[in-house]
Design an enzyme around this catalytic site. Structure first.
Site, mmCIF file in Angstrom:
data_model
loop_
_atom_site.group_PDB
_atom_site.id
_atom_site.type_symbol
_atom_site.label_atom_id
_atom_site.label_comp_id
_atom_site.label_asym_id
_atom_site.label_seq_id
_atom_site.Cartn_x
_atom_site.Cartn_y
_atom_site.Cartn_z
ATOM 1 N N ASP A 82 0.706 -1.271 0.028
ATOM 2 C CA ASP A 82 -0.050 -0.004 -0.027
ATOM 3 C C ASP A 82 1.136 1.296 -0.073
ATOM 4 O O ASP A 82 1.966 1.500 0.845
ATOM 5 C CB ASP A 82 -0.853 -0.003 1.466
ATOM 6 C CG ASP A 82 -2.079 0.898 1.242
ATOM 7 O OD1 ASP A 82 -2.404 1.314 0.107
ATOM 8 O OD2 ASP A 82 -2.480 1.176 2.285
ATOM 9 N N HIS A 210 -9.786 5.231 -1.140
ATOM 10 C CA HIS A 210 -8.794 5.120 0.017
ATOM 11 C C HIS A 210 -9.435 5.896 1.212
ATOM 12 O O HIS A 210 -10.576 6.656 1.106
ATOM 13 C CB HIS A 210 -7.362 5.866 -0.367
ATOM 14 C CG HIS A 210 -6.546 4.815 -1.233
ATOM 15 N ND1 HIS A 210 -5.348 4.726 -0.710
ATOM 16 C CD2 HIS A 210 -6.607 4.205 -2.410
ATOM 17 C CE1 HIS A 210 -4.669 3.876 -1.301
ATOM 18 N NE2 HIS A 210 -5.316 3.651 -2.441
ATOM 19 N N GLY A 211 -9.024 5.760 2.245
ATOM 20 C CA GLY A 211 -9.306 6.466 3.425
ATOM 21 C C GLY A 211 -10.885 5.962 3.916
ATOM 22 O O GLY A 211 -11.726 6.845 3.965
ATOM 23 N N VAL A 233 -9.422 -0.029 4.056
ATOM 24 C CA VAL A 233 -9.979 0.548 5.453
ATOM 25 C C VAL A 233 -8.638 0.183 6.310
ATOM 26 O O VAL A 233 -8.254 -1.017 6.032
ATOM 27 C CB VAL A 233 -10.906 -0.274 5.968
ATOM 28 C CG1 VAL A 233 -11.307 -0.013 7.422
ATOM 29 C CG2 VAL A 233 -12.313 0.361 5.200
#
Ligand code: 13P
Length: 286
Positions: A82, A210-211, A233
């Protein structure tokens, strides 16, 4: 079943759901991610953040047992680096057996981002690994402060469409309102779904949110409808474990330490299962 994200996201794209990608940082947290997926009969992505891999994770030692857990699982499991922005390190991860990498060159201008990403796509082909990239930027909320994503950071759909065509990536992270980390109490971000819809309509590519922590179940469901096929997540999985530890020690300061460690990753499983349900990936392992 150990897989790259490629086939997993192609199936999600064709059937209109998203695969959850959960941040883990050691064997135990990776095991929690796989266990949640098995209980939901869902495909899953273990997201290993570059910064965690570099600081907590001995890549040449820990990658192999995680790959082995993935191979032994009855559900499809991918291991993805990531936010890989150190390309030498990203190459090492591919060499050690990661089935997927995110090449995050989003700090560069679009042309340089595309050039770096294309070189990673060519490298990943040798390993039969998949590549995620990012166009636009996202804020983050952490110990360093609060930087919420604003409209200056959103992905420009025309740039993203050109980027996908030029680079041949398998998935693109899109900035359309989410921020990494724990949102302030009561804050629900506004998502600009039109950005996702425009990129999807033009390319049909697998797109990534994302987020995801705290972004709101409704925002997530609508993101999947707009064309998101991977939802990241991390924070909420960590918070579930931290809250368990805080509570357990408050109740029993003499909690047996090995049992506490074991119980803490187990305590995060329900959080992951909730997100698998929201993403539409429950029961999609086959
Ligand atoms: P959160 O920690 O905000 O869920 O974000 C995870 C993420 O996007 C990892 O790339």
């Amino acid at each position: 079943m150990y897989q790259s994200m490629k086939g997993m996201l192609a199936k999600a794209n064709a059937e209109g759901y998203a695969v959850m990608a959960i941040n883990a940082f050691n064997l135990e947290t990776a095991r929690g991610v796989i266990k949640a997926a098995e209980e939901m009969d869902a495909p899953i992505i273990i997201d290993l953040l570059q910064d965690h891999v570099m600081s907590f994770f001995d890549c040449d030692i820990l990658t192999k047992p995680i790959v082995k857990m993935a191979e032994q699982s009855p559900v499809p499991v991918a291991i993805n680096l990531d936010h890989g922005h150190d390309i030498a390190h990203l190459k090492r991860c591919l060499h050690e057996g990661f089935s997927s990498v995110m090449c995050d060159a989003s700090a560069y201008d679009a042309e340089e981002n595309a050039r770096i990403t294309r070189s990673v796509v060519e490298l990943a082909q040798i390993y039969d690994a998949s590549v995620e990239a990012e166009v636009g930027n996202m804020g983050r909320i952490d110990d360093a402060g609060v930087v919420l994503t604003d409209d200056q950071m959103y992905t420009d759909p025309d740039v993203a469409i050109d980027f996908i065509q030029k680079t041949g990536i398998d998935a693109l992270a899109v900035s359309y309102g989410s921020t990494h980390g724990d949102y302030p109490e009561g804050y629900v971000p506004t998502f600009h779904f039109d950005i996702v819809e425009k990129i999807k309509a033009a390319t049909g590519a697998a797109l990534v949110l994302h987020g995801g922590s705290g972004a709101g179940d409704d925002n997530m469901r609508r993101s999947v409808e707009a064309g998101i096929n991977k939802i990241n997540v991390g924070t909420d999985y960590m918070i579930a474990q931290r809250e368990f530890v805080a509570h357990a020690l408050a109740e029993n300061p003499d909690y047996d330490f090995p049992t506490l460690m074991q119980d803490s990753w187990t305590a995060g499983i329900d959080t992951i299962k909730h997100y698998i349900e929201i993403s539409g990936s429950a029961g999609k392992a086959r």
